[in-house]
Design a protein around this motif. Structure first.
Motif, mmCIF file in Angstrom:
data_model
loop_
_atom_site.group_PDB
_atom_site.id
_atom_site.type_symbol
_atom_site.label_atom_id
_atom_site.label_comp_id
_atom_site.label_asym_id
_atom_site.label_seq_id
_atom_site.Cartn_x
_atom_site.Cartn_y
_atom_site.Cartn_z
ATOM 1 N N ALA A 28 -57.272 -10.785 -35.028
ATOM 2 C CA ALA A 28 -57.718 -11.661 -36.123
ATOM 3 C C ALA A 28 -59.068 -11.152 -36.624
ATOM 4 C CB ALA A 28 -57.804 -13.105 -35.650
ATOM 5 N N PRO A 29 -59.090 -10.021 -37.344
ATOM 6 C CA PRO A 29 -60.366 -9.384 -37.693
ATOM 7 C C PRO A 29 -61.297 -10.232 -38.543
ATOM 8 C CG PRO A 29 -58.545 -8.346 -38.855
ATOM 9 C CD PRO A 29 -57.945 -9.301 -37.869
ATOM 10 N N GLU A 30 -60.793 -11.193 -39.277
ATOM 11 C CA GLU A 30 -61.634 -12.027 -40.141
ATOM 12 C C GLU A 30 -62.088 -13.327 -39.472
ATOM 13 O OE1 GLU A 30 -62.565 -10.810 -43.127
ATOM 14 O OE2 GLU A 30 -61.413 -9.031 -42.585
ATOM 15 N N ALA A 31 -61.626 -13.585 -38.250
ATOM 16 C CA ALA A 31 -61.961 -14.841 -37.560
ATOM 17 C C ALA A 31 -63.455 -14.916 -37.262
ATOM 18 C CB ALA A 31 -61.154 -14.959 -36.267
ATOM 19 N N ARG A 32 -64.004 -16.116 -37.398
ATOM 20 C CA ARG A 32 -65.419 -16.380 -37.130
ATOM 21 C C ARG A 32 -65.530 -17.568 -36.192
ATOM 22 N NH1 ARG A 32 -67.427 -11.977 -38.360
ATOM 23 N NH2 ARG A 32 -68.296 -11.585 -40.397
ATOM 24 N N MET A 33 -66.351 -17.449 -35.152
ATOM 25 C CA MET A 33 -66.517 -18.555 -34.203
ATOM 26 C C MET A 33 -67.213 -19.750 -34.818
ATOM 27 S SD MET A 33 -67.307 -16.947 -30.435
ATOM 28 C CE MET A 33 -68.677 -17.984 -30.203
ATOM 29 N N PRO A 98 -43.523 -27.348 -28.060
ATOM 30 C CA PRO A 98 -44.522 -27.432 -29.114
ATOM 31 C C PRO A 98 -45.933 -27.447 -28.543
ATOM 32 C CG PRO A 98 -43.489 -29.559 -28.835
ATOM 33 C CD PRO A 98 -42.771 -28.600 -27.926
ATOM 34 N N LEU A 99 -46.858 -26.896 -29.337
ATOM 35 C CA LEU A 99 -48.252 -26.758 -28.940
ATOM 36 C C LEU A 99 -49.123 -27.235 -30.091
ATOM 37 C CD1 LEU A 99 -50.299 -25.458 -26.898
ATOM 38 C CD2 LEU A 99 -50.067 -23.374 -28.261
ATOM 39 N N GLU A 100 -50.114 -28.068 -29.778
ATOM 40 C CA GLU A 100 -51.048 -28.537 -30.808
ATOM 41 C C GLU A 100 -52.458 -28.137 -30.414
ATOM 42 O OE1 GLU A 100 -50.601 -32.542 -32.252
ATOM 43 O OE2 GLU A 100 -48.469 -32.549 -31.727
ATOM 44 N N LEU A 101 -53.187 -27.542 -31.364
ATOM 45 C CA LEU A 101 -54.560 -27.094 -31.143
ATOM 46 C C LEU A 101 -55.448 -27.632 -32.245
ATOM 47 C CD1 LEU A 101 -53.616 -23.395 -30.426
ATOM 48 C CD2 LEU A 101 -54.272 -25.098 -28.722
ATOM 49 N N GLU A 102 -56.687 -27.968 -31.891
ATOM 50 C CA GLU A 102 -57.630 -28.485 -32.884
ATOM 51 C C GLU A 102 -59.027 -27.945 -32.584
ATOM 52 O OE1 GLU A 102 -59.224 -32.785 -34.601
ATOM 53 O OE2 GLU A 102 -57.494 -32.720 -33.278
ATOM 54 N N VAL A 103 -59.743 -27.562 -33.627
ATOM 55 C CA VAL A 103 -61.114 -27.099 -33.477
ATOM 56 C C VAL A 103 -61.997 -28.306 -33.164
ATOM 57 C CG1 VAL A 103 -63.100 -26.089 -34.680
ATOM 58 C CG2 VAL A 103 -60.817 -25.152 -35.058
ATOM 59 N N VAL A 104 -62.855 -28.154 -32.181
ATOM 60 C CA VAL A 104 -63.816 -29.203 -31.839
ATOM 61 C C VAL A 104 -65.204 -28.655 -32.189
ATOM 62 C CG1 VAL A 104 -64.766 -30.661 -30.021
ATOM 63 C CG2 VAL A 104 -62.332 -30.030 -29.985
ATOM 64 N N PRO A 105 -65.773 -29.084 -33.314
ATOM 65 C CA PRO A 105 -67.079 -28.559 -33.726
ATOM 66 C C PRO A 105 -68.166 -28.800 -32.679
ATOM 67 C CG PRO A 105 -66.076 -29.811 -35.507
ATOM 68 C CD PRO A 105 -65.242 -30.048 -34.274
ATOM 69 N N ARG A 106 -69.019 -27.823 -32.496
ATOM 70 C CA ARG A 106 -70.169 -27.874 -31.602
ATOM 71 C C ARG A 106 -69.804 -28.218 -30.152
ATOM 72 N NH1 ARG A 106 -71.135 -29.528 -36.165
ATOM 73 N NH2 ARG A 106 -72.566 -30.801 -37.198
#
Length: 130
Positions: A28-33, A98-106
């Protein structure tokens, strides 16, 4: 994903928040943390040989665009299949779809040492005392 649903045959789906995998592959070359989103790469209709060749090109540093690869960005993603398929995060099993993923800020705290002021060096290098 957020406001979009994508249905596709795929040999592999990569959900990334950094460009590299644990093995150092740039999937994922464009991915940013720090952008608050996952990069989701869907390897649509790749044969096993095409996927192997694509990954080998990444290893060799000659990554080429493939029209079969689609990338999306989202703060959450749900991956489902007609039958349960294995899901992994680097070398760890996450179970099956099925798999569910969510970004958790900070959610990640990083601690670094304070910079220490360095003494200026003499023109010829460090001074010897003794």
């Amino acid at each position: 994903m957020d406001d979009e649903t994508v249905e596709s045959g795929a040999l592999m789906v990569v959900v990334a928040n950094t460009p590299f995998t644990g093995a150092g592959l740039t999937l994922a070359p464009e991915a940013r943390m720090d952008d608050g989103r996952f990069d989701i790469a869907v390897y649509r209709h790749f044969s096993r040989w095409e996927l192997t060749r694509h990954v080998l090109s990444i290893v060799a540093g000659r990554r080429r665009y493939s029209p079969k690869l689609r990338t999306y960005r989202s703060t959450r993603v749900r991956i489902a299949a007609h039958r349960p398929l294995p899901a992994r995060a680097d070398a760890r099993s996450l179970g099956t779809t099925p798999l569910e993923l969510e970004v958790v800020p900070r959610a990640l705290r990083v601690m670094v040492p304070r910079r220490q002021a360095r003494a200026p060096m003499a023109a010829g290098g460090p001074a010897l005392t003794g």
